[in-house]
Structures are given as C-alpha cells and as structure tokens.
Motif scaffolding. Sequence first.
Motif, mmCIF file in Angstrom:
data_model
loop_
_atom_site.group_PDB
_atom_site.id
_atom_site.type_symbol
_atom_site.label_atom_id
_atom_site.label_comp_id
_atom_site.label_asym_id
_atom_site.label_seq_id
_atom_site.Cartn_x
_atom_site.Cartn_y
_atom_site.Cartn_z
ATOM 1 N N LYS A 2 5.503 -3.747 -1.997
ATOM 2 C CA LYS A 2 4.397 -3.306 -1.146
ATOM 3 C C LYS A 2 3.602 -2.213 -1.864
ATOM 4 C CE LYS A 2 3.243 -1.471 3.349
ATOM 5 N NZ LYS A 2 3.690 -1.118 4.683
ATOM 6 N N ARG A 3 2.300 -2.308 -1.761
ATOM 7 C CA ARG A 3 1.394 -1.292 -2.326
ATOM 8 C C ARG A 3 0.600 -0.656 -1.192
ATOM 9 N NH1 ARG A 3 1.364 -0.238 -7.694
ATOM 10 N NH2 ARG A 3 1.949 -1.970 -9.000
ATOM 11 N N TYR A 4 0.367 0.629 -1.331
ATOM 12 C CA TYR A 4 -0.396 1.402 -0.359
ATOM 13 C C TYR A 4 -1.735 1.806 -0.978
ATOM 14 C CZ TYR A 4 4.023 2.003 2.142
ATOM 15 O OH TYR A 4 5.197 1.779 2.826
ATOM 16 N N GLN A 5 -2.739 1.913 -0.139
ATOM 17 C CA GLN A 5 -4.009 2.476 -0.590
ATOM 18 C C GLN A 5 -3.871 3.994 -0.490
ATOM 19 O OE1 GLN A 5 -7.440 1.464 1.765
ATOM 20 N NE2 GLN A 5 -8.829 2.525 0.381
ATOM 21 N N ASP A 46 1.058 4.982 -4.535
ATOM 22 C CA ASP A 46 0.732 3.632 -4.055
ATOM 23 C C ASP A 46 1.978 2.752 -3.975
ATOM 24 O OD1 ASP A 46 1.034 3.254 -6.839
ATOM 25 O OD2 ASP A 46 -0.434 1.630 -6.866
ATOM 26 N N VAL A 83 2.170 9.020 5.336
ATOM 27 C CA VAL A 83 2.195 7.587 5.060
ATOM 28 C C VAL A 83 1.939 6.850 6.373
ATOM 29 C CG1 VAL A 83 3.581 5.666 4.197
ATOM 30 C CG2 VAL A 83 3.888 7.962 3.230
ATOM 31 N N GLU A 85 0.738 2.770 7.897
ATOM 32 C CA GLU A 85 1.190 1.406 7.641
ATOM 33 C C GLU A 85 0.902 0.936 6.218
ATOM 34 O OE1 GLU A 85 0.034 -1.447 10.585
ATOM 35 O OE2 GLU A 85 0.441 -0.035 12.195
ATOM 36 N N ASN A 86 -0.345 1.052 5.783
ATOM 37 C CA ASN A 86 -0.742 0.564 4.464
ATOM 38 C C ASN A 86 -1.454 1.619 3.636
ATOM 39 O OD1 ASN A 86 0.182 -2.178 4.839
ATOM 40 N ND2 ASN A 86 -1.521 -2.424 6.253
ATOM 41 N N GLU A 87 -1.446 2.858 4.093
ATOM 42 C CA GLU A 87 -2.203 3.913 3.425
ATOM 43 C C GLU A 87 -1.366 5.172 3.250
ATOM 44 O OE1 GLU A 87 -6.635 2.850 5.157
ATOM 45 O OE2 GLU A 87 -5.450 4.384 6.165
ATOM 46 N N VAL A 88 -1.693 5.886 2.206
ATOM 47 C CA VAL A 88 -1.168 7.228 1.969
ATOM 48 C C VAL A 88 -2.375 8.156 2.036
ATOM 49 C CG1 VAL A 88 -0.141 8.784 0.278
ATOM 50 C CG2 VAL A 88 0.744 6.460 0.525
#
Length: 109
Positions: A2-5, A46, A83, A85-88
Amino acid sequence: MKRYQVIILPAAERDIGEAYEWLEERDAGAAARWYNQLLDVIFSLDVFPERAPLAPENKFLKTEIREIFHGRRQYKYRILFIVNENEVHVLHVRHGARLAMGEIESAEE
C-alpha cells in the motif's frame, strides 16, 4: 504494498521554510543538504508510515499523531504527521530541542 499520498500542510511548510532560512544563514550548503534529506524522509512516509512511533503530542489529541526524526545533534528535527486512509498529512516540523506541543503550559508552571 500500500502507498499513501504524502501531503505537507501549510504550517509544516512554514516550519520547514523557517528552519531552512536559519540554517542557510549559517551554512548554505548544509541547509540545502538538510532540506533535500528532510524531503526524502517526509516522502518515505508513502510506505508504511505506521512504522513511526506515536508522538508525545498524541496524548492531547483524539487523532493518532506520529513522529519521525531527521538530522542529528543540533540539526535534529521532529516531523509530526497523521495517517488517514490513503494519505499522510505532515502537520509540523519542529526542532528536536523544543518541548512537545501541549507541554509548554506545564513547563511554565
């Protein structure tokens, strides 16, 4: 994997700018290296940002706030982030010698 924006919020951008200016007045080359390495650390979040421990500020907030460090000795900085769901979201970049946010009031008593 999984990668985060990774999103650097305006307050963190101000913190970074102030730190960079302070360092640049003393050593422009060191400031540039510090800045580039700081961005490397920030954007490494990320992948698996939960690897970083909870920050002392976490006890004052309802949202988990984490910290990761960059630099050494007098140039050590704490990168505070949350953090989703999909972002930092990078909230602040604070000098390591500064008290944790929220501890100021208790330290002055």
